[in-house]
Design an enzyme around this catalytic site. Structure first.
Site, PDB file in Angstrom:
ATOM      1  N   LYS A 265       0.845  -1.204   0.000  1.00  0.00           N
ATOM      2  CA  LYS A 265       0.000   0.000   0.000  1.00  0.00           C
ATOM      3  C   LYS A 265       0.875   1.247   0.000  1.00  0.00           C
ATOM      4  O   LYS A 265       1.731   1.410   0.866  1.00  0.00           O
ATOM      5  CB  LYS A 265      -0.902   0.012   1.250  1.00  0.00           C
ATOM      6  CG  LYS A 265      -1.644   1.339   1.485  1.00  0.00           C
ATOM      7  CD  LYS A 265      -2.534   1.298   2.746  1.00  0.00           C
ATOM      8  CE  LYS A 265      -3.146   2.661   3.048  1.00  0.00           C
ATOM      9  NZ  LYS A 265      -3.981   2.668   4.278  1.00  0.00           N
ATOM     10  N   ASP A 270      -2.872  10.251   3.527  1.00  0.00           N
ATOM     11  CA  ASP A 270      -4.239   9.809   3.774  1.00  0.00           C
ATOM     12  C   ASP A 270      -4.968  10.825   4.645  1.00  0.00           C
ATOM     13  O   ASP A 270      -4.824  10.839   5.866  1.00  0.00           O
ATOM     14  CB  ASP A 270      -4.215   8.430   4.457  1.00  0.00           C
ATOM     15  CG  ASP A 270      -5.618   7.868   4.674  1.00  0.00           C
ATOM     16  OD1 ASP A 270      -6.592   8.452   4.146  1.00  0.00           O
ATOM     17  OD2 ASP A 270      -5.731   6.829   5.371  1.00  0.00           O
ATOM     18  N   LYS A 277     -10.295  12.618   8.382  1.00  0.00           N
ATOM     19  CA  LYS A 277      -9.696  12.300   9.677  1.00  0.00           C
ATOM     20  C   LYS A 277      -9.655  13.545  10.558  1.00  0.00           C
ATOM     21  O   LYS A 277      -9.597  14.665  10.048  1.00  0.00           O
ATOM     22  CB  LYS A 277      -8.247  11.822   9.463  1.00  0.00           C
ATOM     23  CG  LYS A 277      -8.120  10.441   8.874  1.00  0.00           C
ATOM     24  CD  LYS A 277      -6.653  10.046   8.750  1.00  0.00           C
ATOM     25  CE  LYS A 277      -6.491   8.680   8.121  1.00  0.00           C
ATOM     26  NZ  LYS A 277      -7.031   7.572   8.922  1.00  0.00           N
ATOM     27  N   ASP A 288       1.630   6.510   5.336  1.00  0.00           N
ATOM     28  CA  ASP A 288       0.647   5.549   4.849  1.00  0.00           C
ATOM     29  C   ASP A 288       1.099   4.854   3.553  1.00  0.00           C
ATOM     30  O   ASP A 288       0.335   4.103   2.948  1.00  0.00           O
ATOM     31  CB  ASP A 288      -0.708   6.255   4.645  1.00  0.00           C
ATOM     32  CG  ASP A 288      -1.878   5.333   4.918  1.00  0.00           C
ATOM     33  OD1 ASP A 288      -1.680   4.296   5.576  1.00  0.00           O
ATOM     34  OD2 ASP A 288      -2.991   5.653   4.456  1.00  0.00           O
ATOM     35  N   ASP A 347     -12.242   6.600   4.145  1.00  0.00           N
ATOM     36  CA  ASP A 347     -10.965   6.471   4.856  1.00  0.00           C
ATOM     37  C   ASP A 347     -10.462   5.019   4.856  1.00  0.00           C
ATOM     38  O   ASP A 347      -9.320   4.757   5.218  1.00  0.00           O
ATOM     39  CB  ASP A 347     -11.136   6.983   6.294  1.00  0.00           C
ATOM     40  CG  ASP A 347      -9.804   7.252   6.965  1.00  0.00           C
ATOM     41  OD1 ASP A 347      -8.771   7.241   6.262  1.00  0.00           O
ATOM     42  OD2 ASP A 347      -9.808   7.479   8.193  1.00  0.00           O
ATOM     43  N   GLU A 349      -9.392   3.320   2.482  1.00  0.00           N
ATOM     44  CA  GLU A 349      -8.954   3.386   1.090  1.00  0.00           C
ATOM     45  C   GLU A 349      -7.851   2.399   0.759  1.00  0.00           C
ATOM     46  O   GLU A 349      -7.680   2.016  -0.403  1.00  0.00           O
ATOM     47  CB  GLU A 349      -8.497   4.818   0.749  1.00  0.00           C
ATOM     48  CG  GLU A 349      -7.046   5.154   1.115  1.00  0.00           C
ATOM     49  CD  GLU A 349      -6.734   5.080   2.604  1.00  0.00           C
ATOM     50  OE1 GLU A 349      -7.678   5.118   3.422  1.00  0.00           O
ATOM     51  OE2 GLU A 349      -5.544   4.965   2.958  1.00  0.00           O
ATOM     52  N   ARG A 351      -7.463  -0.763   1.478  1.00  0.00           N
ATOM     53  CA  ARG A 351      -7.980  -2.039   0.969  1.00  0.00           C
ATOM     54  C   ARG A 351      -8.486  -1.892  -0.471  1.00  0.00           C
ATOM     55  O   ARG A 351      -8.457  -2.850  -1.243  1.00  0.00           O
ATOM     56  CB  ARG A 351      -9.071  -2.575   1.914  1.00  0.00           C
ATOM     57  CG  ARG A 351     -10.242  -1.661   2.072  1.00  0.00           C
ATOM     58  CD  ARG A 351     -11.051  -1.941   3.332  1.00  0.00           C
ATOM     59  NE  ARG A 351     -10.368  -1.466   4.546  1.00  0.00           N
ATOM     60  CZ  ARG A 351     -10.837  -1.620   5.777  1.00  0.00           C
ATOM     61  NH1 ARG A 351     -11.985  -2.250   5.985  1.00  0.00           N
ATOM     62  NH2 ARG A 351     -10.170  -1.154   6.815  1.00  0.00           N
TER      63      ARG A 351
HETATM   64  N1  BES Z   1      -4.136   4.653   6.957  1.00  0.00           N
HETATM   65  C1  BES Z   1      -5.205   4.306   7.816  1.00  0.00           C
HETATM   66  C2  BES Z   1      -4.818   3.335   8.921  1.00  0.00           C
HETATM   67  C3  BES Z   1      -3.799   3.805   9.930  1.00  0.00           C
HETATM   68  C4  BES Z   1      -4.222   4.197  11.186  1.00  0.00           C
HETATM   69  C5  BES Z   1      -2.465   3.786   9.651  1.00  0.00           C
HETATM   70  C6  BES Z   1      -3.289   4.580  12.122  1.00  0.00           C
HETATM   71  C7  BES Z   1      -1.544   4.182  10.596  1.00  0.00           C
HETATM   72  C8  BES Z   1      -1.966   4.574  11.828  1.00  0.00           C
HETATM   73  C9  BES Z   1      -6.324   3.664   7.013  1.00  0.00           C
HETATM   74  O1  BES Z   1      -6.449   4.061   5.703  1.00  0.00           O
HETATM   75  C10 BES Z   1      -7.597   4.012   7.728  1.00  0.00           C
HETATM   76  O2  BES Z   1      -7.880   5.173   7.808  1.00  0.00           O
HETATM   77  N2  BES Z   1      -8.301   3.019   8.232  1.00  0.00           N
HETATM   78  C11 BES Z   1      -9.497   3.237   8.950  1.00  0.00           C
HETATM   79  C12 BES Z   1     -10.475   2.168   8.546  1.00  0.00           C
HETATM   80  C13 BES Z   1     -11.863   2.392   9.069  1.00  0.00           C
HETATM   81  C14 BES Z   1     -12.491   3.584   8.403  1.00  0.00           C
HETATM   82  C15 BES Z   1     -12.661   1.141   8.825  1.00  0.00           C
HETATM   83  C16 BES Z   1      -9.200   3.151  10.439  1.00  0.00           C
HETATM   84  O3  BES Z   1      -8.424   2.287  10.837  1.00  0.00           O
HETATM   85  O4  BES Z   1      -9.700   3.960  11.178  1.00  0.00           O
HETATM   86 ZN    ZN Z   2      -4.683   4.748   4.794  1.00  0.00          ZN
HETATM   87 ZN    ZN Z   3      -7.611   5.819   5.493  1.00  0.00          ZN
END
Ligand code: BES
Ligand code: ZN
Ligand code: ZN
Length: 496
Positions: A265, A270, A277, A288, A347, A349, A351
């Site tokens: 990824k 992000d 966020k 990210d 968010d 994204e 996946r």
């Molecule tokens: N890039 C984030 C995940 C992340 C969180 C990376 C903390 C590093 C530190 C990812 O794209 C994301 O935002 N995931 C969401 C998914 C949710 C919306 C189901 C998350 O983990 O909050």
């Molecule tokens: Zn992300």
């Molecule tokens: Zn995200």
């Protein structure tokens, strides 16, 4: 930093500091340390008796002008319990020693290997440790003090018989250490300096220099291939996406042999998109793209180590922005595989872009897959910044990865993938939805989503959201990117 080997008796070696390591046991003055103690007239035994040298993990004891040695200093590094000693410990020990001495303006360091440690693996671990420890995240600082550097690092304490073996370990350690730093440098770059286009250019330059085949797909090619999941993440901002494809082909590969597919990824920033966020801590989302950087680092190392396995690396790269053209919650997108996806949260994204990456690497001929991604905050809740979350569809393949992690000294923990979790991402209005339906298990539903695109191919997902970034500097590593999972993947591929 020049890394050398010197087989002359360590007592005659000239350097600014001699480093060795001490175990935490009832009598820490044993073997090599006892030899040193004898030369130094019982000094270490006295320090041990007084409680100053205990061998506790990463305890540092600096002695100036030690008797019986030609070095100006002796640094003893605590290593913890002998039973828990592994390449990971030795990396930290060597790294902590290097950083400690570097801040004290020491330039020439000698490292004394302990009795029983005169082999390829330990030399590799020491060199990996010091190369990573020497990396600073001060690239964009203009007021750097240039008297803090290590000029030479010399491994000592062995005879001519062990030299060839140790040389091999040093070379391998250097290759892996430098590849880890290559990945860390990419991760450390802020998103204004590292757009998807810049990342692709850096990957291309690396691949060409390393002698790897490389292809960069631009937004037009991505559209022609119908990578709808990646494209619709990218549509939220002006920076065009890229797909980086790097291939390593060994000289003679057996027909029917597994072809490893690595997918990383690379969201260069992000914001969360329309499901934006919170501002607090958002600056960290420049990391990210750590999964993509790790995979590119693995390829860089493989080009030198030349395993007998074909490896195809696919890195989908994009920003995730909330512009006027951004996708919106509820939008339905069609992935390259033809599956339809309900984007309930923009968010989630990572996946989405991995869905197309996984499908594409299979189309290119990969049979055994591993993806790495800073995928979920949920894995940080589950495992903090200690273990990588491991998810797998095939236990034999997953076991190989877990064994490689152990051998490489990287902490990884397998998470469950029961079929019941798959239900959480069943779509209401499309084939699947990109987040679970409010029942927890966020890192598992994220993994299940990617698995949908791996089909029957043995597949592993590494969630490195908690482990790819150090919020605080460690004794053995600067604050920031860690380069996690690279060593494990190199170990996995070179041991196939
Ligand atoms: N890039 C984030 C995940 C992340 C969180 C990376 C903390 C590093 C530190 C990812 O794209 C994301 O935002 N995931 C969401 C998914 C949710 C919306 C189901 C998350 O983990 O909050
Ligand atoms: Zn992300
Ligand atoms: Zn995200």
């Amino acid at each position: 930093m020049q890394i050398t080997l010197d087989s002359k008796p360590f007592s005659t070696l000239e350097a600014d500091a001699l480093v060795t390591y001490v175990f935490d046991e009832s009598d820490p003055v044993q073997g090599r340390v006892a030899e040193l103690d004898k030369l130094a007239g019982g000094l270490i035994a006295r320090l041990s008796k007084s409680g100053e040298v205990t061998g506790k993990n990463l305890e540092l004891t600096l002695v100036h002008a030690p008797a019986g040695l030609k070095t100006a200093r002796l640094l003893l590094v605590g290593t913890g319990k002998r039973e828990q000693f592994n390449p990971g410990t030795l990396r930290k020990v060597a790294g902590a020693a290097l950083r400690y001495l570097k801040t004290r303006s020491v330039h020439k360091v000698a490292f004394l290997l302990r009795e029983g440690d005169l082999n390829e693996n330990t030399a590799q671990a020491v060199v990996e440790g010091v190369v990573a420890a020497d990396f600073e995240t001060d690239k964009w600082k203009t007021d750097k003090k240039n008297d803090k550097f290590i000029e030479t690092f010399t491994i000592t304490g062995f005879g001519d018989a062990e030299k060839t073996l140790l040389e091999k370990g040093v070379a391998r350690g250097r290759t892996i250490g430098e590849s880890v730093n290559f990945a860390r440098d990419l991760v450390n770059e802020p998103s204004n300096k590292l757009t998807p286009t810049v990342l692709a250019a850096k990957a291309e330059a690396m691949a060409k220099q390393a002698g790897l085949a490389v292809e960069i797909l631009d937004e037009k090619k991505i559209a022609d291939l119908k990578m709808g999941a990646l494209l619709t993440v990218a549509q939220g901002g002006p920076e065009p996406p890229r797909v980086i494809v790097v291939t390593y082909t060994p000289a003679n590969v057996k027909p029917g042999a597994p072809v490893v597919g690595l997918i990383g990824k690379a969201v260069t920033f992000d914001t969360g998109g329309i499901s934006i966020k919170p501002a607090d801590g958002m600056e960290k989302m420049k990391y990210d793209m750590a999964g993509g950087a790790t995979m590119l680092g693995v390829m860089r190392a493989l080009a030198v180590l030349k395993p007998n396995v074909k490896v195809i690396c696919v890195v989908p790269a994009t920003e995730n922005m909330p512009g006027g053209t951004a996708q919106k919650p509820g939008d339905i997108q069609t992935a390259m595989s033809g599956k339809t996806i309900e984007v309930l949260n923009t968010d989630a994204e990572g996946r989405l872009i991995l869905a197309d990456g996984v499908h594409y690497v299979k189309q290119l001929g990969a049979t055994h897959l591993v993806d790495a991604a800073t995928l979920t905050g949920a894995i940080v809740v589950a495992l903090a910044n200690i273990n990588v979350g491991v998810f797998g569809s095939d236990q034999a393949w997953t076991d190989k990865l877990l064994a490689s992690a152990k051998a490489a000294g990287e902490k990884m923990w397998q998470m469950p993938m029961d079929d019941e979790y798959r239900e959480f991402i069943k779509g209401s209005f499309a084939d699947i939805q990109n987040i679970g339906s409010g029942k927890g298990g966020g890192s598992i539903t994220g993994a299940w989503f990617i698995r949908e695109f791996a089909g029957d191919s043995p597949w592993i997902h590494l969630d490195i959201a908690g482990t790819a970034w150090n919020d605080d500097a460690k004794a053995w590593l600067a604050k920031g990117p860690t380069g996690i999972a690279l060593r494990t993947l190199v170990q996995l591929i070179t041991s196939l």
